[in-house]
Write an enzyme that holds these catalytic residues in place. Sequence first.
Site, mmCIF file in Angstrom:
data_model
loop_
_atom_site.group_PDB
_atom_site.id
_atom_site.type_symbol
_atom_site.label_atom_id
_atom_site.label_comp_id
_atom_site.label_asym_id
_atom_site.label_seq_id
_atom_site.Cartn_x
_atom_site.Cartn_y
_atom_site.Cartn_z
ATOM 1 N N CYS A 67 20.384 44.745 1.236
ATOM 2 C CA CYS A 67 20.359 46.163 0.852
ATOM 3 C C CYS A 67 18.948 46.677 0.561
ATOM 4 O O CYS A 67 18.677 47.870 0.727
ATOM 5 C CB CYS A 67 21.208 46.373 -0.381
ATOM 6 N N TYR A 85 25.016 49.614 -6.792
ATOM 7 C CA TYR A 85 25.491 48.588 -7.720
ATOM 8 C C TYR A 85 26.964 48.674 -8.108
ATOM 9 O O TYR A 85 27.572 47.671 -8.467
ATOM 10 C CB TYR A 85 24.565 48.556 -8.951
ATOM 11 N N CYS A 109 25.716 38.039 -4.004
ATOM 12 C CA CYS A 109 24.798 39.063 -3.495
ATOM 13 C C CYS A 109 24.493 38.721 -2.034
ATOM 14 O O CYS A 109 24.231 37.573 -1.702
ATOM 15 C CB CYS A 109 23.512 39.024 -4.323
ATOM 16 N N THR A 168 14.747 39.647 -3.643
ATOM 17 C CA THR A 168 16.074 39.178 -3.237
ATOM 18 C C THR A 168 16.150 38.947 -1.724
ATOM 19 O O THR A 168 15.815 39.833 -0.948
ATOM 20 C CB THR A 168 17.134 40.221 -3.640
ATOM 21 N N HIS A 193 18.778 52.513 -4.282
ATOM 22 C CA HIS A 193 19.145 51.137 -4.634
ATOM 23 C C HIS A 193 20.134 51.113 -5.808
ATOM 24 O O HIS A 193 21.055 50.292 -5.835
ATOM 25 C CB HIS A 193 17.886 50.333 -4.950
ATOM 26 N N GLU A 252 16.096 34.694 -5.193
ATOM 27 C CA GLU A 252 14.916 35.547 -5.318
ATOM 28 C C GLU A 252 13.634 34.730 -5.151
ATOM 29 O O GLU A 252 13.605 33.540 -5.452
ATOM 30 C CB GLU A 252 14.904 36.239 -6.692
ATOM 31 N N CYS A 265 28.528 46.683 -4.967
ATOM 32 C CA CYS A 265 28.453 45.213 -4.930
ATOM 33 C C CYS A 265 28.947 44.585 -6.231
ATOM 34 O O CYS A 265 29.730 43.641 -6.206
ATOM 35 C CB CYS A 265 27.059 44.732 -4.551
ATOM 36 N N GLU A 278 20.864 39.619 -13.074
ATOM 37 C CA GLU A 278 20.712 40.457 -11.888
ATOM 38 C C GLU A 278 21.306 41.840 -12.123
ATOM 39 O O GLU A 278 20.756 42.849 -11.693
ATOM 40 C CB GLU A 278 21.377 39.761 -10.685
HETATM 41 FE FE1 SF4 Z 1 22.448 42.118 -3.897
HETATM 42 FE FE2 SF4 Z 1 23.831 44.213 -4.758
HETATM 43 FE FE3 SF4 Z 1 21.148 44.273 -4.716
HETATM 44 FE FE4 SF4 Z 1 22.605 44.336 -2.447
HETATM 45 S S1 SF4 Z 1 22.528 45.916 -4.065
HETATM 46 S S2 SF4 Z 1 20.753 43.158 -2.830
HETATM 47 S S3 SF4 Z 1 24.289 42.958 -2.969
HETATM 48 S S4 SF4 Z 1 22.448 42.941 -5.985
HETATM 49 FE FE FE Z 2 18.881 43.314 -6.554
#
Ligand code: SF4
Ligand code: FE
Length: 482
Positions: free
Chosen positions: A104, A297, A100, A191, A293, A258, A300, A444
């Site tokens: 973001c 996903y 990660c 995060t 958000h 985190e 990533c 996560e």
């Molecule tokens: Fe991490 Fe993915 Fe969340 Fe971005 S969207 S902070 S890479 S888990």
């Molecule tokens: Fe996250």
Amino acid sequence: MVIKTKADYVKSLREQKHVVYYKGKRVEDVTTHLGFIPHINAAAKTYELALQPEHEDLMTAVSHLTGERINRFTHIHQNREDLIKKVQMMRLISHETGSCFQRCVGFDALNALYSTTVEIDEKYGTNYHQRLIEYVKYVQKSNIMVVGGMTDTKGDRSKSPSKQSDPDQFLHVVERRKDGIVVTGAKVHQTGAINSHEIVVMPTVALGEEDRDYAVAFASPLNAPGVVLIFGRQTNEERKFEKGIDIGNLEFGLVGGEALIIFDKVFVPWDRVFMCGEYDFAQMFVERFAALHRQNYGGCKGGLSDILVGACGVVSEYQGTGKASHIKDKLAEMMHLAETIYCCSVACSAMGHKMKAGNYEPDTLLANATKYNVTKNVYEVARLAHDIAGGIIATMPFEDDLRSPEIGKYVEKYMTGVEGVSAENRIRILRLIENMTGGTSLAESMHGAGSPQAQKVMYNRRGNMEYKMKLAKKFAGVKESK
Ligand code: SF4
Ligand code: FE
């Protein structure tokens, strides 16, 4: 301060002197602490890649506010292409970090506030949007990393914020002053917080009139007096301190890192306040942020799944199972699961819509479908990875055993698979699989950007059930008497 390179980023973190605790102890310099270095390296990639001409198109954008070329993580999406590029960028950075990269959440917070503040201003005659524009300009120019502070600790989940026996279980305004507000509370699971510069705080649930003090959004430097960051314990995190191969991905870690962020009577000047008391906009804001958000996903986690597919391909070669048809079938299944979540992210972006403020946001329901699929597909990818890797991922000796002058020869002999592949290489790839599918990494995918039930709530709220029932009645020829 203008951050361009990784060196600038690290220097800025060293200088900011925020109050950080790791395992009960205050950390003076996060940039030299092994608990944080992998997370800093991962976030630094968002700076490094933006300087590479071949990635300019995905990693940067032109600011609609200043006309300057900026890091995409500070951009306000101007069209559907921007939304799609965001997802492509995330898959790219996942491939560069295997982890990660954290940047973001603040990005999504700024975009959600951009659209919501216009609508608050329209109803209440406030000037939040202009304040936000000034803040976004500052973020774009300085290129700082902003953490998004959404999740409250929530105390008794059956009670609304104002009904909690401890009023601080949701962050709230404790004092309104001429020059600003004072807030108390905490934000949890944040995060990238340790290696960010500022936080954008926002409400986490729909609020009623009695929750007015909890309807608050603002930006604050993380070194503001009264802010305390407590890093969360991670699965296998002590392996970071061994600096060896047992961590799986030593350079970048495996998850974001985190923190629990405490706000103990923190002062925020008015020009950094973007919502204060407009409780009737909390739900709108939360839904928009969540869609932005959840959109991410498939990018990533899709990218991380690609790495797991590759690791399983390698390990099956190393173990002599690469040609078995059931292994090929499982690898194809893993790829399908990864591409499926990526499709979802692209789809909610392609179906994005223009907001009143002029920016673009992804399709709400499809963004929720993306994240809900991630909570399942990523676990299935991990299950298949464990299946392909074999029981050895749970029983391998320590790296120290491999290096031992007395027993190293046994580890080398009995941990080797096919001829010509060293035990070390086999262990390395198995450790990567072990750690990428371990506790904190998987959790996560389940809870990041909201737990699966939060997505179900959105189906119930936005799934247009009435229309679907009407369709069913039409085709069944149902005629109801009133
Ligand atoms: Fe991490 Fe993915 Fe969340 Fe971005 S969207 S902070 S890479 S888990
Ligand atoms: Fe996250």
